[in-house]
Design a protein around this motif. Structure first.
Motif, mmCIF file in Angstrom:
data_model
loop_
_atom_site.group_PDB
_atom_site.id
_atom_site.type_symbol
_atom_site.label_atom_id
_atom_site.label_comp_id
_atom_site.label_asym_id
_atom_site.label_seq_id
_atom_site.Cartn_x
_atom_site.Cartn_y
_atom_site.Cartn_z
ATOM 1 N N ASN A 163 0.813 -1.214 0.000
ATOM 2 C CA ASN A 163 0.000 0.000 0.000
ATOM 3 C C ASN A 163 0.848 1.266 0.000
ATOM 4 O O ASN A 163 0.389 2.335 0.379
ATOM 5 N N CYS A 164 2.097 1.156 -0.447
ATOM 6 C CA CYS A 164 2.983 2.321 -0.522
ATOM 7 C C CYS A 164 2.861 2.986 -1.890
ATOM 8 O O CYS A 164 2.296 2.421 -2.826
ATOM 9 N N PHE A 165 3.412 4.176 -2.000
ATOM 10 C CA PHE A 165 3.330 4.910 -3.258
ATOM 11 C C PHE A 165 4.593 5.725 -3.482
ATOM 12 O O PHE A 165 5.405 5.928 -2.583
ATOM 13 N N VAL A 166 4.731 6.211 -4.711
ATOM 14 C CA VAL A 166 5.848 7.071 -5.101
ATOM 15 C C VAL A 166 5.261 8.325 -5.722
ATOM 16 O O VAL A 166 4.404 8.240 -6.610
ATOM 17 N N VAL A 167 5.730 9.485 -5.272
ATOM 18 C CA VAL A 167 5.282 10.777 -5.812
ATOM 19 C C VAL A 167 6.496 11.532 -6.324
ATOM 20 O O VAL A 167 7.552 11.508 -5.697
#
Length: 221
Positions: A163-167
């Motif tokens: 459930n991680c993300f990259v911005v």
């Protein structure tokens, strides 16, 4: 022999503070301030578990003493230990649990550009104030937020979290990995989008979208 009003005893995970039971709280507070001011260099800069022993204290008095310690030393008190459970193993386990909880809920900041060949690994989420250039790599157990251009490689959720993300303000990576899923950039080199974008994992596929309120609300963090 004159009784020492405040005694500090340490172990590898924290400190025991033994307090005089006969002084008024105001007098005791002055002694704690003096003790930690004089011992600040010796105690150093560390995150510690603390036990307050020797007298009964209200929750308000405990809070005042902990604030006094913080104000007059470089110590960062992360938890208060019940003095009836003073085994060193309990100290260590409680401190480690608290630090893990703090790391799970907080992140780190890094200011600067990552050059080709640089690899940076973080045990928390990371906010990078700069660019990740081609040939550079960022690995994080949490989220990765790049307030600059992403032209290198990013691995978010390195602990297995999906459930991680990259911005990134400019999203043009060589490779993005989230959990166990890898996405590579297309062979053809198009101009990177001008809008900030977010990469996230959904049903074993990494999607990259322009950041919007709807996009953020749809992501389960």
């Amino acid at each position: 022999m004159k009784k020492t009003p405040v005694v500090i005893k340490g172990n590898k995970s924290g400190i025991r503070i033994i307090l005089d039971s006969e002084l008024s709280f105001e007098e005791l507070l002055e002694e704690v301030e003096k003790k930690f001011t004089d011992s600040a260099d010796f105690l150093g800069d560390a995150r510690v578990a603390v036990s307050l022993e020797g007298r009964d204290l209200s929750e308000e008095e405990e809070a005042v003493l902990l604030q006094c310690i913080s104000d007059h030393s470089q110590l960062h008190v992360v938890c208060l230990i019940d003095h009836d459970k003073m085994q060193e193993e309990y100290f260590t386990q409680t401190l480690n649990d608290r630090l893990m909880q703090m790391n799970a809920n907080t992140g780190q900041f890094f200011k600067g550009n990552l050059r080709s060949g640089q690899v940076m690994e973080f045990e928390t989420s990371i906010v990078i104030l700069g660019d990740v250039n081609a040939g550079a790599q960022v690995v994080s157990t949490g989220n990765v937020i790049i307030l600059g251009a992403l032209n290198g490689t990013v691995y978010a959720g390195a602990s297995g979290r999906e459930n991680c993300f990259v911005v990134a303000l400019k999203m043009n990576p060589v490779q993005i990995r989230i959990g166990d899923v890898i996405a590579r950039c297309a062979d053809e080199k198009n101009a990177p989008p001008k809008e900030p974008q977010i990469a996230y994992l959904e049903e074993d596929t990494i999607y990259v979208d322009t950041i919007s309120r709807q996009t953020l609300s749809d992501i389960k963090c």
